[in-house]
Design an enzyme around this catalytic site. Structure first.
Site, PDB file in Angstrom:
ATOM      1  N   ASP A 258     -15.968 -13.235   9.217  1.00  0.00           N
ATOM      2  CA  ASP A 258     -16.916 -14.328   9.054  1.00  0.00           C
ATOM      3  C   ASP A 258     -17.861 -13.883   7.933  1.00  0.00           C
ATOM      4  O   ASP A 258     -17.864 -12.713   7.522  1.00  0.00           O
ATOM      5  CB  ASP A 258     -17.659 -14.628  10.355  1.00  0.00           C
ATOM      6  CG  ASP A 258     -18.255 -16.041  10.342  1.00  0.00           C
ATOM      7  OD1 ASP A 258     -18.482 -16.581   9.240  1.00  0.00           O
ATOM      8  OD2 ASP A 258     -18.514 -16.597  11.420  1.00  0.00           O
TER       9      ASP A 258
HETATM   10  C1  BGC Z   1     -19.652 -19.576  10.022  1.00  0.00           C
HETATM   11  C2  BGC Z   1     -18.187 -19.833   9.794  1.00  0.00           C
HETATM   12  C3  BGC Z   1     -17.992 -20.451   8.439  1.00  0.00           C
HETATM   13  C4  BGC Z   1     -18.580 -19.535   7.382  1.00  0.00           C
HETATM   14  C5  BGC Z   1     -18.447 -20.046   5.968  1.00  0.00           C
HETATM   15  C6  BGC Z   1     -20.282 -18.798   8.871  1.00  0.00           C
HETATM   16  O1  BGC Z   1     -21.666 -18.777   9.009  1.00  0.00           O
HETATM   17  O2  BGC Z   1     -19.826 -18.881  11.233  1.00  0.00           O
HETATM   18  O3  BGC Z   1     -17.665 -20.648  10.796  1.00  0.00           O
HETATM   19  O4  BGC Z   1     -16.649 -20.704   8.199  1.00  0.00           O
HETATM   20  O5  BGC Z   1     -19.960 -19.360   7.645  1.00  0.00           O
HETATM   21  O6  BGC Z   1     -19.272 -21.129   5.751  1.00  0.00           O
END
Ligand code: BGC
Length: 715
Positions: A258
C-alpha cells in the site's frame, strides 16, 4: 548472513514451484528471462519502487514501459498525473459504479463480472495497467470507515463476488489488485496497529477471499495492508506472504505495498514485497530513489550483501504483470463512460438496493401520489468524489432527489434539508420544523439520511465513510434520529432511505417507520435506480451482505475484541464469530439479519432434496415459485449446520446461494453443489483443514434467520 541464506532458499523454492505452476506461457517466461539478463541492477531496482504517485519505472532502452496503476474499486480515479495535484485538461470523467458493499448486496456474481469488465475497459482506455481493486477486507465492525469499499462480513460471499469482479477486470487485458492483504479492519491506526487472531480465525474468516482471488480468479496483483499481523507488517510478512500467499497458494504475480507501507529494506527483500509504492517522501521525482527498495538495494547487491537473484524474482513478477496488462501490446482501446458501461452501473445499483421494511407503503403509486416531501441534506448530495482514494470524477451523478424528479414529473416536491452535514451538527428546531411542515403538507415523506462520505476541503472533512477515518459510534449523525421521529409523527406515511457503507442504529424510529430502504452509495445512476424501486418500476432484490445489529454494543468485535486496537495491538478475541456467525450462535437478535431483503412479490420454497456423491460432494435441489403478482428476483441461500459438534462452531455458515428471477406463478429448480470444503473447519492442532464425521443439516432460506427448508444427512 542467515538472512541471505533465507532469501536464497526462498528463491530456490519459488523457482521450483514456478516450474510446476506457471501463470504465463513458457514463451513469455523465456522473453522475461532474456529481458532480465540484459538489465543492469540500476534498471532492475528502478522497476521495484515507485517513480511517481501511481507508476514504477520501465526500461525504455529495452522497450519495457512503466507499470501504470490507478485507484480504485468502483471507478478509475481522476487523473493525478505524476504528482498529486489533479491533472488539468484531461478526459478523466467516467463511469462511477456503485461501491463494493452495494455490489455485494446484489448477491449476483455475474454482475460482479460485468462490473469488473467496465472497470477493466475504462482503465485500459485511460492507459492503466492495474486497477487498484477490489477491496475485500472483512466487515468486522460497522465503524470501519472503509466498509463501503469492501463487500461483506462473510468469507463465502466475498469469495464468490470477488472472482467475478477480478475475471471481469482481467478479461479486458488489465490487472486487478485485490486489497488489503490482510486484516485492515480499522482505519484510525491502520499504519501501526498489530493484529492478533487465532490461526483458525485467519484461515476461516480473513483469508478465504484472498485465496479465491488467487486460486479461483487468478488475480495478477495483490496489495499488502498497512497494518501489522502478529508483529510483522503485512506487506513484508514472512508467514502471510512467503508461506501462505506465495507458498501454499503458489501466487506468481506481484505483491505491491500500500502507499508508504514498506518499513524496512531487508524485510521487504526477504518477506515478499515485489513493488514498493507510495508518496510519503514527497512528490519530487528525485526522492523516489530513496524508497526502501530504491538506491539502498543497488548498494546492497553491488557489495554482495544481497544476491541479485532476489531482485530478479521481483522484476520477473512485475514483467509478468506487464505482459498480462496490455503494456507491450494493446488489443483494444477500451471504452470510457459509454452507454453500455452506464447501463451496467445502473443495473448493479438496481439489484443492490435492499428493501429492509415495508408495511404496505411501497411501492408508491404514481397515479395517486400528488405530493412528496423529500427531506435530508443527503437527498441532493453527490458522493462520487468522497471517501478517499476510491474517489471518482463521474461523468454525471443522479442524486436521490434528481432520480425522484426524473420519474415523478407531475408530483409536487416539498423539500427540506432537515439536517446539516457537519460532524457535530444537530438538526436545529428550525430545521426540524421546516421538515415537519413539508411532511404535513405532502402525501408521503421520504427522509434521505444515513451516513455520508464527507468531503469539502479534504476527504476526511465531516466524513463517516472514508479512508483514514472510523465512525465514532453507530448512532445516526447530525441529529437525524430527532428529525425522523418528528417527521414520522407528522406524517405516518414516511419512508426512510439510508445511504452509507453499512449498519446504523435505527432503534429510535425503526418500530414506527413504515418503509425503510438501504441504498448504499449507488454510483452515477443511483438516484434513478432508487426512484425506480420506490415507484415499483424495479422490484428490489438486494440482500444484506452484512448483519445490521440493533446497537453497537451487540457487535462481537466491540463486546469481546478490541476495536480499535489498544496500545497498538488489536486482539480479535471474537475469533470466528464475526457477523451472523455470532448473532445466530449466541441468539442475539439483529435489527436486520444477514441475507435479509424484501421484495414486492412473494416466493415459496419447497421440495429440498439432498444427495451425497463421492468425496462428500453433496447436491441440494429445491424449487422456488413466485407466488405474488409481479416478477421479481430472489436470492436462495444455503447454510450448513453441524449437529452435535465436538468443536466450537458457528450455528450455521453460508456455503451456497443462487439468485433467480421469476415471473408470477413461475417456478425454477435450483441446484447447489457443495464440495467437501463446505463441511470443513481449520484444525489448529493438525494445522490443516479437517472434517468432523456425523450429521449435518442443509438449511435453505431467505436470510440467516429465515430458514424455510431443512434436510439432514450423514457424512
Ligand atoms: C489506500 C489504497 C490505495 C492507495 C493509492 C492508500 O492510501 O489504502 O487503497 O489504493 O492509497 O491511492
Amino acid at each position: 548472513m542467515q538472512r541471505v541464506f533465507k532469501v536464497t532458499a526462498m528463491l530456490l523454492i519459488s523457482m521450483v514451484s514456478y516450474k510446476v505452476q506457471s501463470q504465463t506461457g513458457s514463451g513469455t517466461e523465456d522473453k522475461i528471462n532474456s529481458l532480465i539478463k540484459k538489465m543492469t541492477i540500476e534498471e532492475k531496482v528502478g522497476m521495484i519502487h515507485a517513480n511517481s504517485s501511481f507508476t514504477s519505472a520501465g526500461v525504455p532502452r529495452l522497450g519495457i514501459p512503466e507499470l501504470v496503476t490507478s485507484d480504485g474499486p468502483h471507478g478509475v480515479r481522476l487523473e493525478h498525473g505524476r504528482g498529486w495535484s489533479d491533472a488539468k485538461n484531461v478526459n478523466d470523467s467516467g463511469t462511477y459504479l456503485p461501491v463494493g458493499v452495494a455490489l455485494a448486496s446484489t448477491w449476483n456474481p455475474s454482475l460482479g463480472f460485468a462490473f469488473g469488465e467496465v472497470l477493466g475497459s475504462e482503465a485500459k482506455y485511460r492507459g492503466k495497467n492495474v486497477i487498484l481493486g477490489p477491496g475485500i477486507n472483512i466487515m468486522r465492525s460497522p465503524l470501519n470507515g472503509r466498509n463501503f469499499e469492501y463487500q461483506s462480513e462473510d468469507p463465502f460471499l466475498v469469495s464468490k463476488m470477488v472472482v467475478g469482479y477480478i475475471k471481469g477486470v482481467q478479461s479486458q487485458g488489465v490487472s486487478a489488485c485485490v486489497k488489503h492483504f490482510i486484516a485492515n479492519n480499522e482505519e484510525v491506526d491502520r499504519g501501526t496497529v498489530d493484529v492478533e487472531m487465532s490461526e483458525r480465525t485467519l484461515r476461516e474468516i480473513y483469508l478465504p477471499g484472498f485465496k479465491a482471488a488467487v486460486m479461483d480468479a487468478g488475480v495478477h496483483t495483490i496489495m499488502g495492508a498497512y497494518n501489522k499481523f502478529r508483529g510483522q507488517f503485512c506487506t513484508h510478512n514472512e508467514y502471510l506472504v512467503n508461506k501462505i500467499m506465495k507458498g501454499e497458494w503458489g501466487f506468481k504475480g506481484v505483491l505491491m505495498s500500500d502507499w508508504g507501507a514498506v518499513h524496512n529494506t531487508m524485510d521487504a527483500l526477504n518477506y515478499g514485497t515485489d513493488l514498493e509504492m507510495g508518496s510519503d517522501i514527497g512528490t519530487h521525482p528525485m526522492k523516489f530513489p530513496k524508497f526502501y527498495l530504491g538506491d539502498t538495494v543497488v548498494a546492497l547487491v553491488k557489495s554482495g550483501k544481497v544476491p541479485e537473484s532476489i531482485i530478479d524474482e521481483k522484476v520477473r513478477r512485475i514483467l509478468r504483470v506487464l505482459y498480462k496488462s496490455s503494456a507491450f501490446s494493446k488489443t483494444s482501446p477500451g471504452e470510457y463512460g459509454s452507454e453500455a458501461h452506464i447501463a451496467t452501473a445502473k443495473k448493479v445499483a438496481e439489484e443492490s438496493i435492499v428493501l429492509l421494511k415495508n408495511e404496505n407503503i411501497l411501492p408508491l403509486n404514481l397515479n395517486t401520489i400528488k405530493s412528496i416531501a423529500v427531506i435530508g441534506a443527503n437527498a441532493d448530495r453527490k458522493n462520487s468524489m468522497g471517501g478517499g482514494s476510491s474517489q471518482v470524477k463521474a461523468l454525471y451523478e443522479i442524486t436521490p432527489l434528481a432520480g425522484l424528479k426524473n420519474m415523478a414529473k407531475d408530483v409536487v416536491f416539498n423539500c427540506a434539508d432537515g439536517y446539516k452535514i457537519e460532524r457535530n451538527a444537530i438538526a436545529t428546531p428550525e430545521m426540524i420544523a421546516e421538515a415537519v411542515d413539508a411532511a404535513k403538507k405532502s402525501d408521503v415523506a421520504i427522509v434521505i439520511g444515513g451516513w455520508t462520505h464527507g468531503y469539502s476541503k479534504s476527504w476526511s472533512d465531516n466524513a463517516f465513510d472514508a479512508e483514514g477515518v472510523d465512525k465514532p459510534n453507530m448512532k445516526m449523525p447530525f441529529g437525524q434520529d430527532e428529525l425522523i421521529k418528528a417527521v414520522v409523527a407528522a406524517n405516518p406515511n414516511t419512508i426512510v432511505v439510508l445511504l452509507g457503507g453499512g449498519p446504523i442504529d435505527m432503534t429510535q424510529w425503526v418500530g414506527n417507520t413504515k418503509g425503510i430502504i438501504e441504498a448504499w452509495y449507488g454510483g452515477m445512476e443511483g438516484g434513478n435506480a432508487l426512484a425506480e424501486v420506490i415507484f415499483g418500476k424495479v422490484n428490489p432484490s438486494g440482500k444484506l451482505p452484512v448483519t445490521f445489529p440493533k446497537v453497537l454494543e451487540d457487535v462481537p468485535a466491540h463486546k469481546f475484541g478490541d476495536f480499535p486496537g489498544k496500545n497498538g495491538v488489536a486482539v480479535y478475541r471474537e475469533g470466528i464469530f464475526v457477523g451472523y456467525r455470532y448473532y445466530d450462535t449466541y441468539n442475539v437478535e439483529p435489527q436486520f439479519a444477514f441475507g435479509h431483503g424484501l421484495s414486492y412479490t412473494s416466493f415459496a420454497y419447497k421440495d429440498l432434496k439432498v444427495t451425497k456423491g463421492d468425496n462428500n460432494v453433496v447436491t441440494a435441489t429445491f424449487t422456488i415459485t413466485n407466488t405474488g403478482k409481479v416478477s421479481g428476483g430472489e436470492v436462495a441461500q444455503l447454510y450448513v449446520h453441524k449437529e452435535k459438534s465436538a468443536i466450537e462452531r458457528a450455528e450455521k455458515e453460508l456455503k451456497g446461494f443462487q439468485k433467480v428471477f421469476l415471473q408470477p406463478n413461475e417456478s425454477k429448480t435450483v441446484t447447489i453443489t457443495l464440495d467437501k470444503t463446505a463441511f470443513q473447519y481449520y484444525n489448529e492442532t493438525k494445522m490443516a483443514w479437517d472434517m468432523e464425521a456425523g450429521r449435518y443439516s442443509i438449511q435453505v432460506g431467505t436470510s440467516s434467520r429465515k430458514i424455510l427448508l431443512n434436510e439432514v444427512l450423514n457424512l
